[in-house]
Design a protein around this motif. Structure first.
Motif, PDB file in Angstrom:
ATOM      1  N   ASP A   8       1.117  -1.185  -0.223  1.00 18.38           N
ATOM      2  CA  ASP A   8      -0.390   0.100  -0.248  1.00 18.38           C
ATOM      3  C   ASP A   8       0.814   1.112   0.313  1.00 18.38           C
ATOM      4  O   ASP A   8       2.285   1.318   0.414  1.00 18.38           O
ATOM      5  CB  ASP A   8      -1.474  -0.233   1.208  1.00 18.38           C
ATOM      6  N   ASP A  10      -0.112   5.371   1.178  1.00 16.55           N
ATOM      7  CA  ASP A  10       0.574   6.201   1.927  1.00 16.55           C
ATOM      8  C   ASP A  10      -0.093   5.291   3.222  1.00 16.55           C
ATOM      9  O   ASP A  10      -0.963   4.723   3.794  1.00 16.55           O
ATOM     10  CB  ASP A  10      -1.462   7.027   1.906  1.00 16.55           C
ATOM     11  N   GLY A  11       0.513   5.396   4.149  1.00 21.06           N
ATOM     12  CA  GLY A  11       0.922   5.065   6.007  1.00 21.06           C
ATOM     13  C   GLY A  11       1.177   4.328   5.639  1.00 21.06           C
ATOM     14  O   GLY A  11       2.016   3.942   6.803  1.00 21.06           O
ATOM     15  N   GLU A  44      -9.916   5.253   5.411  1.00 21.48           N
ATOM     16  CA  GLU A  44      -8.825   4.983   4.426  1.00 21.48           C
ATOM     17  C   GLU A  44      -8.595   4.500   3.668  1.00 21.48           C
ATOM     18  O   GLU A  44      -9.156   2.824   3.430  1.00 21.48           O
ATOM     19  CB  GLU A  44      -7.317   5.015   5.541  1.00 21.48           C
ATOM     20  N   GLU A 170      -0.567  -3.774   4.628  1.00 22.13           N
ATOM     21  CA  GLU A 170      -0.799  -2.463   4.499  1.00 22.13           C
ATOM     22  C   GLU A 170      -1.051  -0.909   6.185  1.00 22.13           C
ATOM     23  O   GLU A 170      -0.593  -2.066   7.126  1.00 22.13           O
ATOM     24  CB  GLU A 170      -2.206  -3.480   4.762  1.00 22.13           C
ATOM     25  N   ASN A 171      -1.608  -0.374   6.367  1.00 21.23           N
ATOM     26  CA  ASN A 171      -1.732   0.431   6.987  1.00 21.23           C
ATOM     27  C   ASN A 171      -3.225   0.526   7.616  1.00 21.23           C
ATOM     28  O   ASN A 171      -3.215   0.902   8.961  1.00 21.23           O
ATOM     29  CB  ASN A 171      -0.319   1.244   7.581  1.00 21.23           C
ATOM     30  N   ALA A 172      -4.154   0.548   7.013  1.00 21.04           N
ATOM     31  CA  ALA A 172      -5.600   1.394   7.514  1.00 21.04           C
ATOM     32  C   ALA A 172      -6.059  -0.652   7.162  1.00 21.04           C
ATOM     33  O   ALA A 172      -6.338  -1.555   6.669  1.00 21.04           O
ATOM     34  CB  ALA A 172      -5.734   1.917   5.672  1.00 21.04           C
TER      35      ALA A 172
HETATM   36 CA    CA Z   1      -2.782   3.260   3.829  1.00 24.35          CA
END
Ligand code: CA
Length: 225
Positions: A8, A10-11, A44, A170-172
């Motif tokens: 992923d 963003d983040g 997100e 992944e972060n979300a």
């Molecule tokens: Ca993300």
């Protein structure tokens, strides 16, 4: 055997979520749509359209018109670019992870719900040689977006991979849900303000607090999946 890591953006690769959250909140406030900063961390991974329609339905009981959609999406992208200027910030530890992934001979594929050219255009500068623009899934490729498994299934297809030949970072929560639904081993990196519990409940198979911590544990993780 693991052949590729699906990242992923963003983040995970960029420390860009605070700017996204602020840009969304500013854009929606200007349009008279109430929202809280924190809820954008829960949204997100969704496409911009899906986020706009979710808030429009909650506030006005209808979808945004195509004109409203374009206007809001462009305004949000513009505000984000302002907030990220002069330069987007790569996530601490992201390069370390990419170097280890490359050293292990694994393919790198980006799977993002973003359509933000201000970040795509900087990938080669911040992460030189790690990504191939042909092996990337963005907002322009998908119909549904996360949490639907579609973006990750498309990432597998682009890399000619089976679900058990890849791992996702992944972060979300919605991103973890999408990757899990695509049948891929999902590593959550909790770089935002949400509790770990939300990521475990979304289906994470492993969880680290930072990209640095993932980097330290990457080799050991490869034996699983
Ligand atoms: Ca993300």
């Amino acid at each position: 055997m693991i052949k590729a890591i699906l990242f992923d953006m963003d983040g995970v690769l960029y420390d860009s979520m605070p700017s996204h959250v602020r840009a969304w909140h500013d854009t929606m406030s200007e349009a008279g749509v109430p929202s809280s900063m924190d809820e954008f961390y829960l949204f997100e991974g969704r496409t911009g359209q899906s986020t706009i329609n979710l808030l429009f339905n909650r506030t006005f009981g209808r979808d945004a018109s195509p004109e409203e959609m374009d206007k809001l999406y462009n305004r949000k992208a513009q505000r984000f670019t302002e907030l990220e200027s002069p330069e987007p910030r790569p996530m601490a530890g992201a390069i370390e992870v990419l170097e280890k992934v490359q050293a292990l001979g694994l393919q790198r594929i980006i799977v993002t719900g973003s359509g933000q050219h201000s970040l795509f255009d900087k990938l080669d500068k911040h992460f030189p040689g790690f990504f191939d623009r042909n092996l990337m899934v963005t907002a322009y490729d998908v119909k549904y977006g996360k949490p639907h498994p579609e973006p990750y299934l498309m990432g597998l297809k682009k890399g000619k991979l089976l679900p058990n030949e890849a791992m996702v970072v992944e972060n979300a929560p919605l991103g973890v849900e999408a990757a899990h639904a695509a049948g891929i081993y999902t590593i959550a990196v909790n770089t935002g303000p949400l509790p770990d519990k939300v990521l475990w409940e979304a289906g994470a198979d492993a969880l680290y607090p930072t990209m640095h911590a993932l980097s330290e544990n990457l080799k050991q993780l490869m034996g699983r999946g």
